[in-house]
Design a protein around this motif. Structure first.
Motif, PDB file in Angstrom:
ATOM      1  N   GLU A 199      -3.390   4.939   7.453  1.00  0.00           N
ATOM      2  CA  GLU A 199      -4.468   5.902   7.209  1.00  0.00           C
ATOM      3  C   GLU A 199      -4.003   6.998   6.250  1.00  0.00           C
ATOM      4  O   GLU A 199      -4.818   7.731   5.688  1.00  0.00           O
ATOM      5  CB  GLU A 199      -4.917   6.516   8.529  1.00  0.00           C
ATOM      6  CG  GLU A 199      -5.617   5.515   9.451  1.00  0.00           C
ATOM      7  CD  GLU A 199      -6.039   6.166  10.753  1.00  0.00           C
ATOM      8  OE1 GLU A 199      -5.730   7.369  10.923  1.00  0.00           O
ATOM      9  OE2 GLU A 199      -6.656   5.482  11.593  1.00  0.00           O
ATOM     10  N   GLN A 207      -5.901   8.037  -8.767  1.00  0.00           N
ATOM     11  CA  GLN A 207      -7.049   7.647  -7.958  1.00  0.00           C
ATOM     12  C   GLN A 207      -7.208   6.127  -7.966  1.00  0.00           C
ATOM     13  O   GLN A 207      -7.491   5.515  -6.924  1.00  0.00           O
ATOM     14  CB  GLN A 207      -8.310   8.323  -8.497  1.00  0.00           C
ATOM     15  CG  GLN A 207      -9.558   8.044  -7.672  1.00  0.00           C
ATOM     16  CD  GLN A 207     -10.779   8.787  -8.209  1.00  0.00           C
ATOM     17  OE1 GLN A 207     -10.660   9.643  -9.097  1.00  0.00           O
ATOM     18  NE2 GLN A 207     -11.940   8.469  -7.689  1.00  0.00           N
ATOM     19  N   CYS A 247       0.821  -1.211   0.000  1.00  0.00           N
ATOM     20  CA  CYS A 247       0.000   0.000   0.000  1.00  0.00           C
ATOM     21  C   CYS A 247       0.859   1.267   0.000  1.00  0.00           C
ATOM     22  O   CYS A 247       0.493   2.293  -0.609  1.00  0.00           O
ATOM     23  CB  CYS A 247      -0.966  -0.007   1.183  1.00  0.00           C
ATOM     24  SG  CYS A 247      -0.163  -0.063   2.799  1.00  0.00           S
ATOM     25  N   HIS A 260       1.006   4.140  -2.787  1.00  0.00           N
ATOM     26  CA  HIS A 260       0.875   5.538  -2.343  1.00  0.00           C
ATOM     27  C   HIS A 260       1.859   6.410  -3.122  1.00  0.00           C
ATOM     28  O   HIS A 260       1.504   7.484  -3.641  1.00  0.00           O
ATOM     29  CB  HIS A 260       1.133   5.606  -0.846  1.00  0.00           C
ATOM     30  CG  HIS A 260       1.126   6.991  -0.289  1.00  0.00           C
ATOM     31  ND1 HIS A 260       2.212   7.842  -0.344  1.00  0.00           N
ATOM     32  CD2 HIS A 260       0.139   7.694   0.347  1.00  0.00           C
ATOM     33  CE1 HIS A 260       1.924   8.989   0.234  1.00  0.00           C
ATOM     34  NE2 HIS A 260       0.645   8.931   0.686  1.00  0.00           N
ATOM     35  N   LEU A 306      -5.974   9.858  -0.785  1.00  0.00           N
ATOM     36  CA  LEU A 306      -7.100   9.773  -1.715  1.00  0.00           C
ATOM     37  C   LEU A 306      -7.941  11.049  -1.687  1.00  0.00           C
ATOM     38  O   LEU A 306      -8.396  11.545  -2.748  1.00  0.00           O
ATOM     39  CB  LEU A 306      -7.957   8.554  -1.368  1.00  0.00           C
ATOM     40  CG  LEU A 306      -9.174   8.284  -2.264  1.00  0.00           C
ATOM     41  CD1 LEU A 306      -8.742   8.117  -3.726  1.00  0.00           C
ATOM     42  CD2 LEU A 306      -9.944   7.067  -1.767  1.00  0.00           C
ATOM     43  N   GLN A 307      -8.130  11.586  -0.481  1.00  0.00           N
ATOM     44  CA  GLN A 307      -8.879  12.849  -0.392  1.00  0.00           C
ATOM     45  C   GLN A 307      -8.129  13.976  -1.097  1.00  0.00           C
ATOM     46  O   GLN A 307      -8.738  14.836  -1.763  1.00  0.00           O
ATOM     47  CB  GLN A 307      -9.091  13.205   1.083  1.00  0.00           C
ATOM     48  CG  GLN A 307     -10.007  12.224   1.823  1.00  0.00           C
ATOM     49  CD  GLN A 307     -10.139  12.538   3.294  1.00  0.00           C
ATOM     50  OE1 GLN A 307      -9.590  13.550   3.767  1.00  0.00           O
ATOM     51  NE2 GLN A 307     -10.865  11.694   4.036  1.00  0.00           N
ATOM     52  N   ASP A 311      -5.775   6.941   3.037  1.00  0.00           N
ATOM     53  CA  ASP A 311      -7.084   7.622   2.993  1.00  0.00           C
ATOM     54  C   ASP A 311      -6.913   9.122   2.784  1.00  0.00           C
ATOM     55  O   ASP A 311      -7.633   9.751   1.982  1.00  0.00           O
ATOM     56  CB  ASP A 311      -7.858   7.350   4.287  1.00  0.00           C
ATOM     57  CG  ASP A 311      -8.148   5.866   4.478  1.00  0.00           C
ATOM     58  OD1 ASP A 311      -8.541   5.207   3.494  1.00  0.00           O
ATOM     59  OD2 ASP A 311      -7.944   5.349   5.601  1.00  0.00           O
ATOM     60  N   ARG A 312      -5.955   9.704   3.478  1.00  0.00           N
ATOM     61  CA  ARG A 312      -5.727  11.136   3.344  1.00  0.00           C
ATOM     62  C   ARG A 312      -5.202  11.469   1.931  1.00  0.00           C
ATOM     63  O   ARG A 312      -5.548  12.508   1.341  1.00  0.00           O
ATOM     64  CB  ARG A 312      -4.730  11.617   4.397  1.00  0.00           C
ATOM     65  CG  ARG A 312      -5.272  11.488   5.830  1.00  0.00           C
ATOM     66  CD  ARG A 312      -4.404  12.265   6.799  1.00  0.00           C
ATOM     67  NE  ARG A 312      -3.043  11.709   6.882  1.00  0.00           N
ATOM     68  CZ  ARG A 312      -2.679  10.780   7.747  1.00  0.00           C
ATOM     69  NH1 ARG A 312      -3.579  10.280   8.603  1.00  0.00           N
ATOM     70  NH2 ARG A 312      -1.446  10.351   7.777  1.00  0.00           N
ATOM     71  N   LEU A 315      -6.016   0.977  -0.825  1.00  0.00           N
ATOM     72  CA  LEU A 315      -6.950   0.841   0.290  1.00  0.00           C
ATOM     73  C   LEU A 315      -7.279  -0.621   0.563  1.00  0.00           C
ATOM     74  O   LEU A 315      -7.463  -1.028   1.723  1.00  0.00           O
ATOM     75  CB  LEU A 315      -8.237   1.618  -0.017  1.00  0.00           C
ATOM     76  CG  LEU A 315      -8.148   3.146   0.041  1.00  0.00           C
ATOM     77  CD1 LEU A 315      -9.453   3.774  -0.419  1.00  0.00           C
ATOM     78  CD2 LEU A 315      -7.808   3.603   1.461  1.00  0.00           C
ATOM     79  N   LYS A 344      -4.369  -2.378   2.688  1.00  0.00           N
ATOM     80  CA  LYS A 344      -3.948  -1.859   3.993  1.00  0.00           C
ATOM     81  C   LYS A 344      -3.939  -2.997   5.021  1.00  0.00           C
ATOM     82  O   LYS A 344      -4.833  -3.829   5.053  1.00  0.00           O
ATOM     83  CB  LYS A 344      -4.876  -0.749   4.460  1.00  0.00           C
ATOM     84  CG  LYS A 344      -4.736   0.540   3.695  1.00  0.00           C
ATOM     85  CD  LYS A 344      -5.391   1.724   4.404  1.00  0.00           C
ATOM     86  CE  LYS A 344      -6.677   1.426   5.083  1.00  0.00           C
ATOM     87  NZ  LYS A 344      -7.247   2.601   5.743  1.00  0.00           N
TER      88      LYS A 344
END
Length: 510
Positions: free
Chosen positions: A157, A141, A121, A125, A163-164, A160-161, A148, A151
């Motif tokens: 985490e 994306q 992961c 990233h 991806l946002q 997740d941040r 995800l 993980k």
């Protein structure tokens, strides 16, 4: 550089890195002559810490060329390309590292000496970040959505941040290895570099000093001066027989009975004759030596033992003077060598007092005879054993040279005794009958034979054994000893165990 030197220098470099002495660690690694992929990886990481990106690129290239399956090297080189803003090269290395995971969520490099876990992961990233740098927002994306699903821990985490941030078309921080994480040599290799004390440390169990409370070894104590030296106890020269004498002069033998000796030799006198000759033993040999060439000595190595004086280590000088005149041997004087030979022959005669004569007749019997006995004596013993008149008995033996059977008589008996081996002699017995004596002998022999019945079956293991089955009736011909009988069953004659048979009626085979 040897393998041991490489391990030792590798361990020194890691020790400097643990102290964050990056320059010293880099210098140690660069001095290693034969660098493997792990050492080159360490060099690249140290260059990366010092922001020497070109040198780091070269080091990672060399590491990957030695091990094309080292995923963490591709990950670190991708990080280096990202810092050089070579995003396409960085994207290619991160994708290669992810491919080498082969669908696994992570690779734990602890067994290889690297205290680091490379997560799938985290690689994705960084893949998404380089794609964002190349304005590939949709692919970034997709990479994060895949991350995800991979993980494994709560610390991830950051995916997740990330991806946002991608959804907002914003960049995020790169995931990097912590500084100082390097490949280490195998622990058992490093342990072998140290000298080991396999004997351990000595421990005082008991002390001869009264009330000694010292727990270790006492230091060296000063030695007292002028201490009298204790003389060494004399070593006793042991002899089986004879009196020890020292040879004063060299003696050269002139006959085979005489013995050669040199000055200083120790001989043992067995007998002294009136003509001044002595029978002696020297080095296991026995012979004659003039007695005036000898001098009695004590049975010690030093003739001055117990005199209280200091023992001298000086080698004494050889004796000087003219040797005495060789004594003349008298006629009829004792020949000690012949006496010795006679004694040896006497000993052998005593050892072989009897000869066992094995006689083959209708059955086999054995008698004991004194070696050298006359033919009439041997014939008489065999006749008594067979219970036959000796005038009908004829003896023969197998001649050693020709292998033919030769009839024995008084003159031939002397040759027979020469063929005795280890106290054993083999003869053959034949009987010539007249009609009257044959009938008489058969009636006598039939009356004397005993019958026994077999309690157990017996299988012959030797040619001279008699085989039979349980219940068979056997005729006992003679008693070999308390444990064996000789008997006849049907047309076979041989020996058998006495414990395998039982008497019939009141017959006693003994």
């Amino acid at each position: 550089m040897s393998f041991v030197d490489t391990i030792r220098q590798w361990d020194r470099g890691v020790a400097h890195a643990d102290k964050k002495a990056w320059a010293a660690a880099l210098e140690v690694f660069l001095d290693i002559q034969e660098k493997n992929s792990k050492i080159l990886f360490n060099i690249g990481c140290l260059y990366l810490i010092n922001q020497e990106l070109d040198a780091a690129e070269k080091a990672f290239d060399n590491s990957i060329s030695k091990d094309e399956h080292l995923a963490v090297a591709f990950f670190q080189r991708g990080t280096m390309f990202y810092k050089k803003q070579k995003f396409e090269e960085s994207l290619g290395d991160f994708q290669k590292a992810f491919k080498l995971l082969r669908g696994n969520q992570l690779i734990d490099y602890k067994l290889l000496g690297l205290r680091y876990k490379l997560y799938a992961c985290e690689i994705l990233h960084n893949v998404a970040l380089t794609q964002a740098q190349l304005d590939q927002w949709e692919k970034a994306q997709e990479s994060l959505l895949t991350a995800l699903s991979l993980k494994t821990e709560s610390k991830h985490e950051l995916v997740d941040r990330a991806l946002q941030s991608i959804l907002k078309h914003k960049l995020f921080a790169l995931v990097e290895m912590q500084p100082g994480i390097l490949f280490r040599p195998r622990k058992h290799y490093v342990d072998e570099l140290e000298n080991k004390d396999y004997m351990g440390k000595a421990k005082v169990i008991a002390s001869i000093i009264p009330q000694d409370e010292f727990s270790g070894f006492a230091p060296l104590q000063p030695r007292a001066e002028d201490v009298p030296v204790q003389p060494k106890m004399p070593e006793v020269i042991k002899a089986l027989e004879g009196e020890p004498h020292s040879v004063l002069y060299e003696f050269i033998p002139e006959t085979e009975n005489e013995l050669a000796v040199l000055p200083g030799n120790i001989v043992f006198v067995l007998q002294k004759d009136a003509d001044n000759w002595a029978s002696v033993i020297f080095n296991g040999k026995r012979g004659l030596v003039p007695y005036n060439f000898l001098e009695p000595v004590e049975i010690t190595l030093s003739s001055k033992q117990g005199q209280g004086g200091a023992v001298s280590d000086v080698i004494p000088a050889p004796p000087i003077g003219v040797p005495p005149v060789r004594p003349q041997r008298r006629e009829g004087s004792t020949d000690f060598s012949k006496d010795a030979n006679a004694a040896m022959e006497g000993t052998k005669d005593e050892e072989i007092q009897f000869c066992v004569v094995k006689v083959h007749f209708r059955y086999t019997l054995a008698i004991c005879v004194i070696p050298g006995a006359a033919y009439s004596v041997v014939l008489q013993k065999i006749g008594e054993k067979l219970k036959l008149p000796i005038q009908h008995v004829t003896l023969s033996y197998t001649e050693k040279d020709s292998g033919q059977r030769v009839t024995v008589n008084e003159l031939e008996m002397k040759k027979v005794w020469k063929s005795v081996q280890n106290g054993r002699l083999v003869l053959w017995c034949d009987v010539s009958w007249t009609q009257q004596s044959q009938c008489t002998e058969q009636s006598v022999a039939t009356a004397d034979l005993k019958k026994v019945v077999a309690l157990h079956s017996y299988a012959a293991s030797q040619p001279e054994d008699l085989a039979f089955h349980r219940g068979d009736v056997i005729t006992v011909l003679s008693k070999v000893n308390d444990e064996w009988f000789e008997g006849q069953y049907e047309d076979k004659v041989g020996i058998f165990p006495a414990s395998f048979v039982e008497n019939i009626g009141n017959n006693d085979p003994a």
